[in-house]
Each structure stands twice: as structure tokens, then as C-alpha cells.
Design a protein around this motif. Sequence first.
Motif, PDB file in Angstrom:
ATOM      1  N   LYS A   2       1.053  -1.138  -0.155  1.00 43.53           N
ATOM      2  CA  LYS A   2      -0.130   0.316   0.116  1.00 43.53           C
ATOM      3  C   LYS A   2       0.727   1.234  -0.009  1.00 43.53           C
ATOM      4  N   SER A   3       2.132   0.983   0.791  1.00 40.47           N
ATOM      5  CA  SER A   3       2.895   2.376   0.627  1.00 40.47           C
ATOM      6  C   SER A   3       3.373   2.873  -0.855  1.00 40.47           C
ATOM      7  N   ALA A  64       0.700  10.926   3.885  1.00 37.73           N
ATOM      8  CA  ALA A  64       0.293   9.590   4.369  1.00 37.73           C
ATOM      9  C   ALA A  64       1.552   8.692   3.994  1.00 37.73           C
ATOM     10  N   VAL A  65       2.176   8.790   2.892  1.00 35.90           N
ATOM     11  CA  VAL A  65       3.470   8.000   2.738  1.00 35.90           C
ATOM     12  C   VAL A  65       4.498   8.417   3.820  1.00 35.90           C
ATOM     13  N   GLY A  67       3.894   8.943   6.776  1.00 37.23           N
ATOM     14  CA  GLY A  67       3.596   8.146   8.210  1.00 37.23           C
ATOM     15  C   GLY A  67       4.042   6.702   7.970  1.00 37.23           C
ATOM     16  N   ARG A  68       4.178   6.211   6.614  1.00 40.71           N
ATOM     17  CA  ARG A  68       4.498   4.932   6.572  1.00 40.71           C
ATOM     18  C   ARG A  68       5.978   4.573   6.181  1.00 40.71           C
ATOM     19  N   LEU A  69       6.940   5.465   5.585  1.00 44.65           N
ATOM     20  CA  LEU A  69       8.021   5.028   5.203  1.00 44.65           C
ATOM     21  C   LEU A  69       9.064   5.708   5.654  1.00 44.65           C
TER      22      LEU A  69
END
Length: 118
Positions: A2-3, A64-65, A67-69
Motif C-alpha cells: 500500500k505504501s 500519508a507516505v 507516516g509509513r516509510l
Amino acid sequence: MKSYLLVACSVILGVLGQLFMKKGMVVLGPLGEPTIMTAFTIVFQPWVFGGLVSYGLAMLVWVAVLGRLDLSYAYPLLSSGYVLVALGAWWMFGDQISATRWAGILVISAGVVLTAKK
């Protein structure tokens, strides 16, 4: 997975923003003296406005990216946008891309591939 889809979405929205803004400026043509009215004319030209909206959406997806990577991993992936903008400008506007620029695009692409490998 999803990332990576979010990164791709952010890149594509950013590329569309660039291409839309360029299209809007082609429609407007050369501008006169910079004034407040000139700024309004630019911002509210439909293609430019669409480009700005696309950029804004790209920024929201990018948050949002983040927050993930890891930033050191994700940020270099944005450079794939340079490749897509060059290809889009060639296709949409007939931009001439020299052999040297194509070589640079290949180097950028290789860098994106190397960066994507953890």
C-alpha cells in the motif's frame, strides 16, 4: 504494498499538476506586467487551477507516505516524477529532448531503481 501505491499516486498527481499548469500557461500565453489581477488570471485559469488542485492532493497523499516509510527511502522515489514529466512534456507539448537529456533520464531511472532496493 500500500505504501508503494501511495508513493505512485503522489508522483502521478505531482506530474499531472506540472503538465496541467504548463497547459494552462500555453493557453494564457505570454503575460504582461505582474499584478494582483495577473495572479488571479493565472490561478483561476482552469488548467492551472486543476494543476494546483492536483499538487495539493499529491501533498496530502505524500503526508500519508511519510507516516509509513522512512523519509530517506521514500523521498528519492519522487525523482521518478522527473522522468514522467519529461515524457509527458515530450508527448503533450512536443518538447525536444536531446540525447543528453535522455541519458540523464536513464541515470535518474537507475537511481530510482537502486533507491527502491532496501
